[in-house]
Scaffold this motif. Structure first.
Motif, PDB file in Angstrom:
ATOM      1  N   LEU A 147       0.848  -1.205   0.000  1.00  0.00           N
ATOM      2  CA  LEU A 147       0.000   0.000   0.000  1.00  0.00           C
ATOM      3  C   LEU A 147       0.876   1.245   0.000  1.00  0.00           C
ATOM      4  CD1 LEU A 147      -2.694  -1.010   2.676  1.00  0.00           C
ATOM      5  CD2 LEU A 147      -2.855  -1.212   0.189  1.00  0.00           C
ATOM      6  N   PHE A 158      -7.150   7.143   0.939  1.00  0.00           N
ATOM      7  CA  PHE A 158      -7.141   6.685   2.336  1.00  0.00           C
ATOM      8  C   PHE A 158      -5.986   7.389   3.031  1.00  0.00           C
ATOM      9  CE2 PHE A 158      -8.680   3.259  -0.352  1.00  0.00           C
ATOM     10  CZ  PHE A 158      -9.882   2.942   0.246  1.00  0.00           C
ATOM     11  N   THR A 159      -6.258   8.077   4.123  1.00  0.00           N
ATOM     12  CA  THR A 159      -5.190   8.811   4.803  1.00  0.00           C
ATOM     13  C   THR A 159      -4.398   7.889   5.730  1.00  0.00           C
ATOM     14  OG1 THR A 159      -6.877   9.471   6.385  1.00  0.00           O
ATOM     15  CG2 THR A 159      -6.239  11.091   4.719  1.00  0.00           C
ATOM     16  N   ASP A 160      -5.046   6.844   6.245  1.00  0.00           N
ATOM     17  CA  ASP A 160      -4.380   5.984   7.224  1.00  0.00           C
ATOM     18  C   ASP A 160      -4.126   4.611   6.590  1.00  0.00           C
ATOM     19  OD1 ASP A 160      -3.656   4.350   9.384  1.00  0.00           O
ATOM     20  OD2 ASP A 160      -4.847   5.536  10.787  1.00  0.00           O
ATOM     21  N   SER A 162      -2.171   2.214   7.499  1.00  0.00           N
ATOM     22  CA  SER A 162      -2.139   1.128   8.470  1.00  0.00           C
ATOM     23  C   SER A 162      -3.568   0.633   8.738  1.00  0.00           C
ATOM     24  CB  SER A 162      -1.466   1.634   9.748  1.00  0.00           C
ATOM     25  OG  SER A 162      -1.645   0.715  10.777  1.00  0.00           O
ATOM     26  N   LEU A 163      -4.504   1.568   8.859  1.00  0.00           N
ATOM     27  CA  LEU A 163      -5.911   1.203   9.026  1.00  0.00           C
ATOM     28  C   LEU A 163      -6.412   0.455   7.792  1.00  0.00           C
ATOM     29  CD1 LEU A 163      -8.748   1.279  10.256  1.00  0.00           C
ATOM     30  CD2 LEU A 163      -8.953   3.659   9.535  1.00  0.00           C
ATOM     31  N   LEU A 164      -6.028   0.937   6.607  1.00  0.00           N
ATOM     32  CA  LEU A 164      -6.461   0.284   5.367  1.00  0.00           C
ATOM     33  C   LEU A 164      -5.943  -1.157   5.311  1.00  0.00           C
ATOM     34  CD1 LEU A 164      -7.870   0.440   2.621  1.00  0.00           C
ATOM     35  CD2 LEU A 164      -5.750   1.361   1.656  1.00  0.00           C
ATOM     36  N   HIS A 166      -5.229  -2.989   7.809  1.00  0.00           N
ATOM     37  CA  HIS A 166      -5.998  -3.704   8.827  1.00  0.00           C
ATOM     38  C   HIS A 166      -7.380  -4.092   8.283  1.00  0.00           C
ATOM     39  CE1 HIS A 166      -6.910  -4.543  13.122  1.00  0.00           C
ATOM     40  NE2 HIS A 166      -8.145  -4.258  12.741  1.00  0.00           N
ATOM     41  N   LEU A 167      -8.001  -3.195   7.533  1.00  0.00           N
ATOM     42  CA  LEU A 167      -9.322  -3.488   6.962  1.00  0.00           C
ATOM     43  C   LEU A 167      -9.242  -4.639   5.961  1.00  0.00           C
ATOM     44  CD1 LEU A 167     -10.792   0.090   6.291  1.00  0.00           C
ATOM     45  CD2 LEU A 167     -11.232  -1.430   8.213  1.00  0.00           C
ATOM     46  N   ILE A 168      -8.201  -4.603   5.115  1.00  0.00           N
ATOM     47  CA  ILE A 168      -8.050  -5.649   4.096  1.00  0.00           C
ATOM     48  C   ILE A 168      -7.818  -7.003   4.766  1.00  0.00           C
ATOM     49  CG2 ILE A 168      -6.592  -6.463   2.201  1.00  0.00           C
ATOM     50  CD1 ILE A 168      -6.061  -3.438   1.590  1.00  0.00           C
ATOM     51  N   GLY A 170      -8.503  -7.798   7.865  1.00  0.00           N
ATOM     52  CA  GLY A 170      -9.712  -8.130   8.614  1.00  0.00           C
ATOM     53  C   GLY A 170     -10.739  -8.807   7.721  1.00  0.00           C
TER      54      GLY A 170
END
Lengths: 219, 219
Positions: A147, A158-160, A162-164, A166-168, A170
């Protein structure tokens, strides 16, 4: 003469290490069998040592207790998955990472869906226990760099990152749980659904209120 | 005279029921406090009854054991979430369901992130125990009809709508877990990320091998 003695010692050490590894492998195989047959709660160390043909005292040279043995079994499963993913990625360095790991995870999860069910239901807290191997974090570490590289090429919405990541991950972990309660669809169809969702998202009508005027006029 | 007696009995019954409901509410409030302070493992029924100012014998008129009390607490939290979602959906009948529940779930999960952490870590097996209230199934029952209606209007690129609903809800559940280990971003930013991912997906370069030729040429 001294050299010969050293050789003999080293052969002995090798034999002890091999024997030890063999006992451990036998215990893990027996544990897998008993955990899958009885479930985590009802599995006993006593039955596992009987099936592995290992004395109870020897068991405790290898594992602290049932929980430790279970954790080792889960480690082993994730290690095997990790090795499989790393081998394929090394083999296809220019292919995008996300479809590759999606496909491998779904094939592995489908193949070992009894273990998936056991991990999620049996030793409940295992997955969220920060002291044990965190498969989720490990997958995030695989996804995040891809990413970040992409974000260097073109800005992502997407600004974050690391969150993205995590979403993938997840989404992958949750999808793999699908097979706990369903036998269908197979891993290829599952990967197709997830990659289609990740690739194109949902139809706009499901997410925006553009349809509200048309549904109002049809009333 | 008979009527007066009936009235008095009914008033008494009302008083008993109110008192009983009050004791139950006190126990749940105390349980919440103790579970959050000590964690599930170290919380004791004894401390909970002390804080609730309820006799141990009375506790067992309401709950079987610590696990039963914890399950009731989680039920209560999901019931409140469910009522909140139903109220908003009833209020905005022509708005798309997915953005609405995303926004409400993230606000609730952020507000109660200590409870989210407790549910996922504390009584590990709770979430996957099929005998207890399954929040995930309940959310899927909200999302699935909206997908089915949309599929009637235009074909979706997903053959298994139940799986798709599961993926969407899984993404929401997993995202809510983000706050167990992170304080940022807030619920609005989180909803924006998830809805952007669900709405547009990832850039094609992350999922197709189109970029392989360009990365090969750059070597």
């Amino acid at each position: 003469m001294k050299k010969h003695l050293e050789q003999e010692q080293s052969t002995n050490q090798g034999r002890v290490a091999r024997r030890r590894a063999q006992v451990r492998a036998n215990l893990l195989a027996a544990a897998r069998e008993v955990f899958l047959a009885r479930g985590y709660q009802d599995a006993t160390v006593s039955e596992i040592t009987q099936i592995a043909d290992v004395a109870m005292g020897t068991f405790y040279l290898h594992f602290r207790d049932k929980e430790d043995l279970f954790a080792a079994l889960v480690h082993e499963a994730f290690d095997a998955l990790g090795e499989r993913i790393e081998a394929v990625l090394a083999d296809q360095p220019h292919q995008p990472v996300i479809p590759i790991i999606t496909s491998i995870i779904f094939r592995a999860a489908y193949e070992h869906r009894d273990m998936v069910a056991l991990i999620y239901s049996g030793a409940g807290t295992y997955i969220t226990d920060p002291e044990t191997f965190d498969a989720q974090e490990w997958l995030i570490d695989l996804v995040l760099p891809t990413l970040q590289e992409q974000a260097k090429r073109e800005p992502l919405p997407f600004t974050d990152l690391s969150l993205l990541a995590h979403l993938i991950v997840g989404l992958l972990m949750q999808s793999a749980m699908w097979w706990i309660e369903h036998d269908e669809p197979g891993p290829e169809e599952m990967a197709r659904h997830v990659l289609s969702l990740l690739g194109h998202g949902l139809p706009a009508a499901l997410l925006t209120s553009a349809q509200s005027s048309s549904s109002e006029s049809s009333m």
